[in-house]
Design an enzyme around this catalytic site. Structure first.
Site, PDB file in Angstrom:
ATOM      1  N   SER A 158       0.874  -1.181   0.000  1.00 20.95           N
ATOM      2  CA  SER A 158       0.000   0.000   0.000  1.00 20.95           C
ATOM      3  C   SER A 158       0.908   1.227   0.000  1.00 20.95           C
ATOM      4  CB  SER A 158      -0.830  -0.006   1.290  1.00 20.95           C
ATOM      5  OG  SER A 158      -1.480   1.230   1.496  1.00 20.95           O
ATOM      6  N   TYR A 171      -2.147  -1.509  10.388  1.00 19.23           N
ATOM      7  CA  TYR A 171      -2.088  -1.598   8.918  1.00 19.23           C
ATOM      8  C   TYR A 171      -0.771  -1.037   8.401  1.00 19.23           C
ATOM      9  CZ  TYR A 171      -3.923  -1.188   4.107  1.00 19.23           C
ATOM     10  OH  TYR A 171      -4.131  -1.301   2.754  1.00 19.23           O
TER      11      TYR A 171
HETATM   12  P1  NAD Z   1     -11.455  -6.139  -0.155  1.00 15.39           P
HETATM   13  O1  NAD Z   1     -12.017  -6.066   1.221  1.00 15.39           O
HETATM   14  O2  NAD Z   1     -12.308  -5.755  -1.318  1.00 15.39           O
HETATM   15  O3  NAD Z   1     -10.909  -7.604  -0.444  1.00 15.39           O
HETATM   16  C1  NAD Z   1     -10.154  -8.284   0.513  1.00 15.39           C
HETATM   17  C2  NAD Z   1     -10.077  -9.733   0.124  1.00 15.39           C
HETATM   18  O4  NAD Z   1      -9.367 -10.422   1.152  1.00 15.39           O
HETATM   19  C3  NAD Z   1     -11.448 -10.416   0.029  1.00 15.39           C
HETATM   20  O5  NAD Z   1     -11.414 -11.371  -0.993  1.00 15.39           O
HETATM   21  C4  NAD Z   1     -11.580 -11.086   1.383  1.00 15.39           C
HETATM   22  O6  NAD Z   1     -12.466 -12.196   1.387  1.00 15.39           O
HETATM   23  C5  NAD Z   1     -10.159 -11.502   1.598  1.00 15.39           C
HETATM   24  N1  NAD Z   1      -9.858 -11.776   2.998  1.00 15.39           N
HETATM   25  C6  NAD Z   1     -10.040 -10.986   4.083  1.00 15.39           C
HETATM   26  N2  NAD Z   1      -9.659 -11.623   5.186  1.00 15.39           N
HETATM   27  C7  NAD Z   1      -9.246 -12.846   4.795  1.00 15.39           C
HETATM   28  C8  NAD Z   1      -8.738 -13.971   5.485  1.00 15.39           C
HETATM   29  N3  NAD Z   1      -8.608 -13.986   6.830  1.00 15.39           N
HETATM   30  N4  NAD Z   1      -8.417 -15.068   4.762  1.00 15.39           N
HETATM   31  C9  NAD Z   1      -8.564 -15.099   3.424  1.00 15.39           C
HETATM   32  N5  NAD Z   1      -9.042 -14.052   2.722  1.00 15.39           N
HETATM   33  C10 NAD Z   1      -9.364 -12.948   3.408  1.00 15.39           C
HETATM   34  O7  NAD Z   1     -10.116  -5.286  -0.109  1.00 15.39           O
HETATM   35  P2  NAD Z   1      -9.230  -4.583  -1.257  1.00 15.39           P
HETATM   36  O8  NAD Z   1      -9.425  -3.121  -1.146  1.00 15.39           O
HETATM   37  O9  NAD Z   1      -9.421  -5.267  -2.545  1.00 15.39           O
HETATM   38  O10 NAD Z   1      -7.779  -4.875  -0.676  1.00 15.39           O
HETATM   39  C11 NAD Z   1      -6.937  -5.898  -1.174  1.00 15.39           C
HETATM   40  C12 NAD Z   1      -5.520  -5.619  -0.746  1.00 15.39           C
HETATM   41  O11 NAD Z   1      -5.101  -4.366  -1.291  1.00 15.39           O
HETATM   42  C13 NAD Z   1      -5.330  -5.520   0.759  1.00 15.39           C
HETATM   43  O12 NAD Z   1      -4.121  -6.124   1.136  1.00 15.39           O
HETATM   44  C14 NAD Z   1      -5.278  -4.033   1.000  1.00 15.39           C
HETATM   45  O13 NAD Z   1      -4.546  -3.703   2.142  1.00 15.39           O
HETATM   46  C15 NAD Z   1      -4.567  -3.550  -0.265  1.00 15.39           C
HETATM   47  N6  NAD Z   1      -4.808  -2.151  -0.571  1.00 15.39           N
HETATM   48  C16 NAD Z   1      -6.047  -1.689  -0.834  1.00 15.39           C
HETATM   49  C17 NAD Z   1      -6.208  -0.339  -1.138  1.00 15.39           C
HETATM   50  C18 NAD Z   1      -7.548   0.240  -1.461  1.00 15.39           C
HETATM   51  O14 NAD Z   1      -7.635   1.473  -1.568  1.00 15.39           O
HETATM   52  N7  NAD Z   1      -8.568  -0.545  -1.676  1.00 15.39           N
HETATM   53  C19 NAD Z   1      -5.108   0.512  -1.132  1.00 15.39           C
HETATM   54  C20 NAD Z   1      -3.863  -0.006  -0.836  1.00 15.39           C
HETATM   55  C21 NAD Z   1      -3.716  -1.340  -0.566  1.00 15.39           C
END
Ligand code: NAD
Length: 276
Positions: A158, A171
């Site tokens: 991130s 985080y």
């Molecule tokens: P999201 O909530 O849409 O998806 C998260 C995914 O992780 C889902 O498929 C969920 O089922 C799965 N998950 C959660 N806990 C779990 C567990 N214990 N075991 C297995 N699967 C699990 O989130 P997102 O926004 O798509 O984020 C995905 C990644 O990207 C994360 O690591 C997040 O930190 C990173 N990220 C997101 C953003 C953003 O703005 N959305 C920015 C920077 C980084």
């Protein structure tokens, strides 16, 4: 004049360049992980989907990916906070889809609260899913990747792996740690054809972002609209959310032969946020 040795890598990225490769994308039932799984399937990779969600919807997603892109798709539902479940998942996956060529550690959760009231159990779970799980999956695939002299490890960190924001202690700590783990994997895999990189998105519109808006509103004492304008996008100079397709495209490029020299990097996809 020095002789330039001809390159033995394939000259261009082509549409099915990952055909025959197997990719595990953790947390791919939603958001960024799903975008990455689609992009890798479109490039021809067989896909292991992981994450929580409605089983009927997940099965429908598997059928959609497999029909649209003519790839094998398997759902492996391990809870990424549980090391034993991860170990079992990795064994099952290797037995069915074959050894993992591309590992995308994407599963992640968030909790927003000031340090003094941050729940200890949330700290532990965030560190387990956002950081330790990536170590467990990497450990499970590393020897095989070394033996086959090819591997791609892509950790979805991130912008918060590079800079901090208030109220996100667990985080930010986990994502900084994930970039550290990425660098170590890059160094240990460098002579064996393995690259390891971190992708560092800024704000991408996904359920994870949507869900944190009420907590942010409480912590900052703002309305939800003010949180989007004055907190989420305040440091993102483009003033737009990045898309899951943009992240998927970078991950796919990192899997190409042309990206063989990109390793140990933390690549922002953040609209200029970390240029501040
Ligand atoms: P999201 O909530 O849409 O998806 C998260 C995914 O992780 C889902 O498929 C969920 O089922 C799965 N998950 C959660 N806990 C779990 C567990 N214990 N075991 C297995 N699967 C699990 O989130 P997102 O926004 O798509 O984020 C995905 C990644 O990207 C994360 O690591 C997040 O930190 C990173 N990220 C997101 C953003 C953003 O703005 N959305 C920015 C920077 C980084």
């Amino acid at each position: 004049m020095d002789t330039i040795a001809p390159s033995n890598s394939r000259p261009v990225m082509h549409s099915r360049m990952l055909a025959g490769r197997t990719a595990l994308v953790t947390g791919s039932t939603s958001g960024i992980g799903l975008g990455i799984a689609r992009a890798l399937a479109a490039a021809g990779a067989n896909i292991a989907i992981n994450g929580f969600g409605d089983r009927v919807e997940i099965d429908a997603l598997g059928v959609e990916l497999s029909r649209n892109y003519d790839v094998s798709v398997q759902y492996v539902g391990a809870d990424m906070s549980q090391p034993d479940a991860i170990a079992l998942m990795m064994r099952e996956l290797t037995a069915t889809l074959g050894p993992v060529d591309i590992l995308v550690n994407n599963a992640g959760i968030q909790h927003v609260a000031p340090i003094e009231t941050f729940p200890r159990s949330r700290w532990d779970t965030i560190l387990a899913i956002n950081l330790s799980a990536a170590f467990h999956t990497t450990q499970a695939v590393f020897a095989d990747m070394k033996a086959r002299r090819w591997g791609r490890i892509i950790n979805i960190a991130s912008a918060h792996g590079l800079v901090a924001s208030p109220f996100k202690s667990a985080y930010v700590a986990a994502k900084h740690g994930l970039i550290g783990l990425t660098k170590v994997a890059a160094l240990e895999g460098a002579e064996a054809g393995i690259t390891a990189n971190a992708v560092c998105p800024g704000y991408v519109w996904t359920p994870l972002v949507e869900k944190q808006i009420p907590g942010q509103a409480r912590s900052h004492n703002m309305t939800e609209a003010e949180v989007i304008r004055n907190v989420l996008l305040v440091n993102q100079p483009t003033k737009r959310f990045a898309t899951v397709e943009e992240v998927g495209a970078l991950v796919t490029f990192l899997c190409s032969d042309q990206a063989q020299s990109i390793t140990g990097a933390a690549l922002p996809v953040d609209g200029g946020w970390t240029a501040h």
